[in-house]
Structures are given as C-alpha cells and as structure tokens.
Design a protein around this motif. Structure first.
Motif, PDB file in Angstrom:
ATOM      1  N   THR A 140      -8.657  -1.734  -3.839  1.00 20.36           N
ATOM      2  CA  THR A 140      -8.023  -3.044  -3.755  1.00 20.36           C
ATOM      3  C   THR A 140      -8.423  -3.700  -2.444  1.00 20.36           C
ATOM      4  N   GLY A 172      -9.325   0.909  -8.606  1.00 25.46           N
ATOM      5  CA  GLY A 172      -9.533   0.606  -7.198  1.00 25.46           C
ATOM      6  C   GLY A 172     -10.997   0.421  -6.834  1.00 25.46           C
ATOM      7  N   SER A 203       0.363   1.664  -4.168  1.00 29.18           N
ATOM      8  CA  SER A 203      -1.070   1.870  -4.377  1.00 29.18           C
ATOM      9  C   SER A 203      -1.440   3.319  -4.690  1.00 29.18           C
ATOM     10  N   SER A 254      -8.773  -6.520  -7.208  1.00 31.51           N
ATOM     11  CA  SER A 254      -8.165  -5.211  -7.441  1.00 31.51           C
ATOM     12  C   SER A 254      -8.479  -4.723  -8.841  1.00 31.51           C
ATOM     13  N   VAL A 257       0.836  -1.200   0.000  1.00 34.54           N
ATOM     14  CA  VAL A 257       0.000   0.000   0.000  1.00 34.54           C
ATOM     15  C   VAL A 257       0.870   1.249   0.000  1.00 34.54           C
TER      16      VAL A 257
END
Length: 455
Positions: free
Chosen positions: A442, A440, A382, A436, A378
């Motif tokens: 996820t 998004g 991400s 995912s 993350v």
C-alpha cells in the motif's frame, strides 16, 4: 486498486475507466477502428453535428438581431432591457446546449453560477444580467457556434454520405445501365472521353475507397465534436473563478466540520478520561483526609493510590495535548515529530525527512496528523511487517508518502478514515492518492501546498 482524491488528481495520470467498460472493450472481437462506424457513440456524435447547424442558425439570428436592436436603442432607455433580454435568451439557449451535449456527447457540464441581483425588481435583474460574465460568454458561444457548426456539418455529411455511397456501390451500380443508359457512375467525361466505373475491378476499388472513407468518418466526426466539447465546457459552464469559490466554500465547510468533530472528541476524552479520573481522585483524597487521624496507615495507602492516579491523569492530559498539537512539532519540526509517531507504531517504521526549511505551521500540522492517521491504519488494519515514511519538497508542494508491505486492499468506500483525510487535504488544495492493490504493498501519497514560514 488505485484511488485518487482532490481537485488535481489528474496530475497523477489519466482517469481510470470503469471495470465494466474495460470488460466490454475486451469482449469485442473487432478492433475499435473497424467497429466505430456501427457504434452508438459514433451515430450520436453525428446526430450532434447534424442538429448543431439548425440550432446555431436560430441562436445566431436571435443573438445578432437582439444585440443589434439593443445597441441601436441605447440612445433611449429601451436599449438596456433589450440587451438584457438578449443575454438572458442566450443563457436559456445555453441550458439547451448543455442538455444536448450531455445526451449526445456524454459531456457533463455543471450549471454556471446563477444571477445574484443586488436588490429586487426589474432594474436589479437587468443589472445582474449585463454585469454577469457568464451572460457574455453565452453570447460569444452564440456567435462562434454558427461558423463552426457550418464547417463541421459540411465535412461530416460529405464524408459520411460519400463513404457509405461508395462502399455500397456494388449494390446499386446497376441503376445506371438499366435506367441511365450508361455503364455505371461517371468518374470523368468531356467531349472526347468518358470514364465510367463499370467493370468488376473498378467497382471493387470504388467499394474499397468507400470502406476507407467509412472507417475514417467516425474519427473525423469525433475530432470535430472535440471542438464542440471545448466550446460548451469553456463558454457555457461555470467560470474558473466561480468554480474556485465553490471549492473554497466546500473546503471551508470541511474545515468547520473537522474542527467541530475535533472539539467533540476533546470534550469526550476529557469527560470520560482525565475529568472522571480527577473526580475520583478528589473523592479518594477526601476519604484519606477523614481517615488521617483514625487510621494513618490506611490514609497513607489511599494517598499513595491517589498519587498513582495523578500520574495517570497527567499522562492522559499529555496524550490529549499531543493529539491537539504536539510540542515536539513546534519545537523541533517534522523530523522529530514523525520519529516520535513512528516509535509508537506497532511495526518498525523508517522515517526520512528531507527538508531544507520548515513549511508554515498549518501545513506542518496537517502533514503530521496525516502521517499519524496513516500509521494508525498500518497498525490496525494492514498486517504489515514494516513501513516507511518519506517527506520531501517538490517545487511549491510538500510531498508525504507512507508505504507498508501489508495485505493491501485499502478502500475509502469501506470506511470514512481515508475519505475524511482526503477532505481535510482538499480543503487546503492538497491531494491524497491511494495505491493499494490486493496483496499489497500500500502506497499513500499526500501532496500539500508549500507555504513557507513568515519572516
């Protein structure tokens, strides 16, 4: 994009068909019910039913003859090798049947576990054949296949022949008045009355009935071959016990590889980090000792720098120890440990742990490191503004879920992180499900077996 890992991923829903296949399905103008009689799959399944009868006759005759002969000769020693030969022959037929199911039904069945004779020679081989449950399951298949293939052959051939014959009746009904001396196909007849399908309405109705038969036949054949699929998979494939042994061996290999990789990482971190820093610290202290009498102020400055290096080395060792197994996890459990991990994440993370009791330390550690790796993803990849971690118990499973509002598109094929994490979970009968989609969010769900603490 949804990616499922683990042996039990089917618990999360049916398998997703390939995108290319979905595209082909959308490209058809006719619905599946209308095009089924002309599809290659329907004809391959019909071919499987047709070839099953002669093969099953040969297999049944061989199996019953050899087993009966071997049983009759058991009063002498000759019965044992005859029975072993009967079972070995059934295993050979099983190879043929698996190949036929793979070619005509698209059914992939793994090879069963091989024979493992305890020793060398003919006697060891015969003992292995007779003791193998796979051999007896092949014999059971040989016995059951004949009555089932006979039934499916009769049903499939009758529906197929009558359906196409009635559907094409408008094309060939003229054969009767021209060569048979009657108006058409005789539907009923006795000494007083005769009914022939000879006028346009009756011919049209006959063709309509034939159309219904023709459209229904592929689905009937598909239902019949479903039983064949179950028989081939259940009787000619590897047993559940053997499959489980293979899974455990594979899982053990993953655990060994993971442990070796962790040891290499620890060695590298010690060599490049704390060890190198301590070596430099020892050299600096040696220089400070030499300057102590000549230049006390310079020596004090060097000792002060060495003190800072000691603090840095201690912090690196603490971080390394935390990477091996954090003390907070042992002392206070998942809630405190995950909160500590979340505090080091670059985005705000909400942590919610709903556990009435603690799982086994091994499971607790795997859950901790799973969340740690996911939160690292993350932070690095991400682009999320926030994330959440939830942990709860569902029956005999420990559930861990990490959700972020980032860009999505996480794909294990692009890197080894998620795939390696899935392998670690699989080694302990765990599952990793990655949802995912592009854009998004996820959602990564990990499921672990609940193994409570002992005593």
């Amino acid at each position: 994009m949804t990616t499922e890992y683990g042996r039990y991923a089917e618990h999360y829903g049916p398998a997703r068909e390939p995108a290319g296949q979905r595209g082909r399905e959308r490209g058809h103008l006719l619905p599946a019910g209308l095009r089924a009689p002309f599809e290659g799959r329907s004809w391959r399944e019909f071919a499987y039913v047709l070839t099953s009868l002669p093969i099953s006759v040969v297999l049944f005759t061989y199996a019953v003859t050899m087993v009966a002969l071997g049983a009759g000769l058991l009063v002498t020693f000759l019965g044992v090798p005859v029975l072993a030969a009967a079972l070995a022959g059934c295993r050979g037929f099983g190879t043929l049947e698996r190949a036929r199911a793979r070619g005509l039904l698209g059914l992939e069945v793994a090879e069963p576990e091989p024979l493992r004779p305890r020793g060398r020679g003919m006697f060891a081989w015969m003992g292995a054949v007779l003791k193998s449950g796979t051999s007896w399951r092949h014999l059971l298949y040989a016995v059951l296949q004949l009555p089932w293939s006979t039934f499916s052959f009769v049903v499939a051939v009758n529906f197929w022949v009558y359906g196409w014959a009635l559907l094409t009746y408008p094309l060939w009904f003229w054969v009767f008045p021209m060569y048979g001396g009657q108006g058409g196909l005789q539907l009923y007849g006795d000494a007083q009355h005769s009914v022939y399908l000879d006028n346009p309405f009756e011919i049209a109705v006959t063709a309509a009935v034939g159309l219904l038969f023709t459209l229904a036949t592929p689905w009937i054949v598909r239902a019949l071959t479903t039983v064949d699929r179950l028989m081939v998979h259940g009787l000619l494939g590897p047993s559940k016990l053997a499959s489980r042994v293979v899974e455990l061996e594979s899982g053990r290999g993953v655990v060994v590889d993971t442990a070796a990789a962790d040891l290499r990482r620890i060695e590298r971190d010690l060599h490049d980090g704390a060890q190198a820093r301590l070596v430099n610290l020892a050299m600096d202290l040696g220089l400070a000792k030499e300057k102590l009498r000549e230049d006390p102020q310079e020596a004090a400055r060097m000792v002060d720098e060495a003190h800072g290096e000691v603090k840095t080395a201690l912090q690196e060792l603490r971080d390394l120890a935390r990477g091996i197994h954090p003390a907070v996890l042992t002392d206070r459990g998942l809630d405190a440990a995950l909160s500590s991990v979340a505090s080091r994440c670059t985005v705000p993370v909400r942590v919610e742990v709903d556990l009435a009791e603690r799982p086994a330390p091994a499971i607790e550690g795997i859950a901790y490191f799973t969340v740690s790796e996911l939160l690292q993803n993350v932070s690095k990849h991400s682009g999320a503004r926030g994330a959440s971690v939830e942990v709860w118990r569902a029956g005999d499973r420990l559930m861990v879920q990490v959700v972020d509002d980032g860009a999505g598109g996480a794909d294990a094929a692009k890197g080894s992180g998620l795939a390696g994490l899935a392998g670690r979970l699989d080694a302990v009968d765990g599952i990793l499900v990655v949802d995912s989609p592009a854009g998004g969010p996820t959602r990564v769900t990990a499921e672990l077996p609940w193994r409570g603490t002992v005593g």
